[in-house]
Design a protein around this motif. Sequence first.
Motif, PDB file in Angstrom:
ATOM      1  N   TYR A   1       0.798  -1.230   0.000  1.00 14.95           N
ATOM      2  CA  TYR A   1       0.000   0.000   0.000  1.00 14.95           C
ATOM      3  C   TYR A   1       0.835   1.286   0.000  1.00 14.95           C
ATOM      4  CZ  TYR A   1      -3.854  -3.169   1.040  1.00 14.95           C
ATOM      5  OH  TYR A   1      -4.778  -4.180   0.979  1.00 14.95           O
ATOM      6  N   ARG A   2       2.051   1.203   0.532  1.00 12.94           N
ATOM      7  CA  ARG A   2       2.949   2.360   0.608  1.00 12.94           C
ATOM      8  C   ARG A   2       2.386   3.510   1.436  1.00 12.94           C
ATOM      9  NH1 ARG A   2       8.150   1.017  -1.056  1.00 12.94           N
ATOM     10  NH2 ARG A   2       7.848  -0.782  -2.408  1.00 12.94           N
ATOM     11  N   THR A   3       1.286   3.284   2.074  1.00 14.23           N
ATOM     12  CA  THR A   3       0.724   4.275   2.987  1.00 14.23           C
ATOM     13  C   THR A   3      -0.028   3.517   4.063  1.00 14.23           C
ATOM     14  OG1 THR A   3      -0.596   6.294   3.157  1.00 14.23           O
ATOM     15  CG2 THR A   3      -1.474   4.551   1.739  1.00 14.23           C
ATOM     16  N   LYS A   4      -0.077   4.090   5.239  1.00 14.59           N
ATOM     17  CA  LYS A   4      -0.680   3.374   6.361  1.00 14.59           C
ATOM     18  C   LYS A   4      -2.184   3.245   6.180  1.00 14.59           C
ATOM     19  CE  LYS A   4      -0.737   3.292  11.408  1.00 14.59           C
ATOM     20  NZ  LYS A   4      -0.302   3.986  12.650  1.00 14.59           N
ATOM     21  N   ILE A   5      -2.672   2.025   6.323  1.00 20.72           N
ATOM     22  CA  ILE A   5      -4.115   1.814   6.284  1.00 20.72           C
ATOM     23  C   ILE A   5      -4.598   1.590   7.716  1.00 20.72           C
ATOM     24  CG2 ILE A   5      -4.080   0.912   3.930  1.00 20.72           C
ATOM     25  CD1 ILE A   5      -4.352  -1.875   5.019  1.00 20.72           C
ATOM     26  N   SER A   6      -5.855   1.862   7.951  1.00 17.33           N
ATOM     27  CA  SER A   6      -6.386   1.818   9.314  1.00 17.33           C
ATOM     28  C   SER A   6      -6.448   0.387   9.833  1.00 17.33           C
ATOM     29  CB  SER A   6      -7.781   2.435   9.350  1.00 17.33           C
ATOM     30  OG  SER A   6      -8.697   1.610   8.642  1.00 17.33           O
ATOM     31  N   ILE A   7      -6.487   0.263  11.132  1.00 12.58           N
ATOM     32  CA  ILE A   7      -6.613  -1.056  11.751  1.00 12.58           C
ATOM     33  C   ILE A   7      -7.937  -1.709  11.357  1.00 12.58           C
ATOM     34  CG2 ILE A   7      -7.658  -0.204  13.883  1.00 12.58           C
ATOM     35  CD1 ILE A   7      -5.003  -2.983  13.650  1.00 12.58           C
ATOM     36  N   GLU A   8      -8.958  -0.884  11.140  1.00 14.20           N
ATOM     37  CA  GLU A   8     -10.255  -1.421  10.690  1.00 14.20           C
ATOM     38  C   GLU A   8     -10.126  -2.046   9.301  1.00 14.20           C
ATOM     39  OE1 GLU A   8      -9.852   1.603  11.984  1.00 14.20           O
ATOM     40  OE2 GLU A   8     -10.779   1.185  13.943  1.00 14.20           O
ATOM     41  N   ASN A   9      -9.335  -1.396   8.433  1.00 11.07           N
ATOM     42  CA  ASN A   9      -9.102  -1.959   7.105  1.00 11.07           C
ATOM     43  C   ASN A   9      -8.308  -3.260   7.175  1.00 11.07           C
ATOM     44  OD1 ASN A   9     -10.314  -0.709   4.903  1.00 11.07           O
ATOM     45  ND2 ASN A   9      -8.923   1.027   4.989  1.00 11.07           N
TER      46      ASN A   9
ATOM     47  N   LYS B   1      -8.376  -5.421   9.618  1.00 12.14           N
ATOM     48  CA  LYS B   1      -9.305  -6.464  10.078  1.00 12.14           C
ATOM     49  C   LYS B   1     -10.270  -6.880   8.970  1.00 12.14           C
ATOM     50  CE  LYS B   1      -9.324  -4.939  14.911  1.00 12.14           C
ATOM     51  NZ  LYS B   1     -10.135  -4.326  15.993  1.00 12.14           N
ATOM     52  N   SER B   2     -10.668  -5.900   8.133  1.00 16.89           N
ATOM     53  CA  SER B   2     -11.613  -6.189   7.053  1.00 16.89           C
ATOM     54  C   SER B   2     -10.954  -6.948   5.896  1.00 16.89           C
ATOM     55  CB  SER B   2     -12.209  -4.880   6.539  1.00 16.89           C
ATOM     56  OG  SER B   2     -12.997  -5.098   5.396  1.00 16.89           O
ATOM     57  N   LYS B   3      -9.784  -6.470   5.470  1.00 17.21           N
ATOM     58  CA  LYS B   3      -9.100  -7.081   4.329  1.00 17.21           C
ATOM     59  C   LYS B   3      -8.370  -8.368   4.701  1.00 17.21           C
ATOM     60  CE  LYS B   3      -8.172  -2.559   2.159  1.00 17.21           C
ATOM     61  NZ  LYS B   3      -8.921  -2.741   0.903  1.00 17.21           N
ATOM     62  N   TYR B   4      -7.914  -8.440   5.969  1.00 17.86           N
ATOM     63  CA  TYR B   4      -7.109  -9.587   6.402  1.00 17.86           C
ATOM     64  C   TYR B   4      -7.670 -10.164   7.700  1.00 17.86           C
ATOM     65  CZ  TYR B   4      -3.971  -7.431   3.052  1.00 17.86           C
ATOM     66  OH  TYR B   4      -3.446  -6.884   1.906  1.00 17.86           O
ATOM     67  N   PRO B   5      -8.861 -10.764   7.632  1.00 20.19           N
ATOM     68  CA  PRO B   5      -9.387 -11.432   8.827  1.00 20.19           C
ATOM     69  C   PRO B   5      -8.498 -12.627   9.192  1.00 20.19           C
ATOM     70  CG  PRO B   5     -10.698 -11.988   6.899  1.00 20.19           C
ATOM     71  CD  PRO B   5      -9.753 -10.905   6.479  1.00 20.19           C
ATOM     72  N   LEU B   6      -8.758 -13.217  10.325  1.00 15.65           N
ATOM     73  CA  LEU B   6      -7.909 -14.296  10.831  1.00 15.65           C
ATOM     74  C   LEU B   6      -7.697 -15.397   9.799  1.00 15.65           C
ATOM     75  CD1 LEU B   6      -6.363 -15.746  13.096  1.00 15.65           C
ATOM     76  CD2 LEU B   6      -8.571 -16.660  13.891  1.00 15.65           C
ATOM     77  N   GLU B   7      -8.745 -15.773   9.071  1.00 12.19           N
ATOM     78  CA  GLU B   7      -8.629 -16.867   8.106  1.00 12.19           C
ATOM     79  C   GLU B   7      -7.639 -16.525   6.990  1.00 12.19           C
ATOM     80  OE1 GLU B   7     -11.388 -15.522   9.163  1.00 12.19           O
ATOM     81  OE2 GLU B   7     -12.583 -17.119  10.115  1.00 12.19           O
ATOM     82  N   VAL B   8      -7.678 -15.278   6.513  1.00 12.31           N
ATOM     83  CA  VAL B   8      -6.751 -14.846   5.464  1.00 12.31           C
ATOM     84  C   VAL B   8      -5.331 -14.781   6.016  1.00 12.31           C
ATOM     85  CG1 VAL B   8      -6.139 -12.966   3.898  1.00 12.31           C
ATOM     86  CG2 VAL B   8      -8.541 -13.593   4.215  1.00 12.31           C
ATOM     87  N   PHE B   9      -5.197 -14.242   7.221  1.00 15.02           N
ATOM     88  CA  PHE B   9      -3.891 -14.168   7.875  1.00 15.02           C
ATOM     89  C   PHE B   9      -3.311 -15.569   8.057  1.00 15.02           C
ATOM     90  CE2 PHE B   9      -1.122 -14.029  11.594  1.00 15.02           C
ATOM     91  CZ  PHE B   9      -0.311 -12.936  11.316  1.00 15.02           C
ATOM     92  N   ALA B  10      -4.143 -16.519   8.458  1.00 13.32           N
ATOM     93  CA  ALA B  10      -3.693 -17.906   8.655  1.00 13.32           C
ATOM     94  C   ALA B  10      -3.184 -18.495   7.344  1.00 13.32           C
ATOM     95  CB  ALA B  10      -4.834 -18.755   9.212  1.00 13.32           C
TER      96      ALA B  10
END
Length: 260
Positions: free
Chosen positions: A176-184, A186-195
């Motif tokens: 992203y080259r720029t900071k995205i919010s913690i809400e983003n 959690k939305s883009k990378y929920p636990l299943e995606v992170f796993a």
Amino acid sequence: MKVEIFTHKNCTECNLLLEYLDQKSLLGRVQVIDTELYPFLAIERGVISTPSIFIDGKLIYAGTVDFEEFTKILNGEKVSRKIDKAELINKLMYGIVDSFAATAWIYVNRDFDSFMAQKDFIIAVTGLALSDNAEEKYTYLRNIMIKEGERYLQQWEDKMIRNISSNFIREIYWLYRTKISIENIKSKYPLEVFAHWLMIRGASVGRVGVKIYPLSDLTIMQRIMKVYKYMLDNYDNLWDKIEKEQKKLEDNNIERKSIL
């Protein structure tokens, strides 16, 4: 003497090493190989962490390099290390947490029988590549880690979790080259995606080295949840640290290119 250094442009240790060699007028004595440009060559040679230094085809350093010692080698001096068996476990675990690929793979899979088969890497990160009786000490270490590896993983777990979390944020920075919010996050990378990300990031290319576990595996998911929670809880601090680190690397790379 043929000296090959496998590097990556976003590797801090690599940049420090190349800068040091340049300052000492030693850069012309080595061949620098960019793992981003030549990934399959790196795989063929068994590169797990950068910088990896091969001398006459033998892996001598992986991840951490003793600059003064390496200088002696480049100047033709004989270098030998005395390593006590009692030091080996800490040296190995430090080498693991210094390598994201090694950390990610062993944290998820907990399989020291397979991991210790990466003999060249083990010998390099423990310093045995420059030690007498390397084979004997490697065998001793391998036997211990196969039997007691889980105990040492638990002792080093905090460092492993920080390593994985930092590398996840580092890749978010690259994307992203720029900071995205913690809400983003959690939305883009929920636990299943992170796993999924964590399972495939450790020592795998394509499907070589990939071990995918079902999301219904509670033992695996509880372990991954620890990292995910740490990453979210420390997101701001991790981002600030990595942004500073990466911008410094980018500036150094631009400066080096302008000189060349």
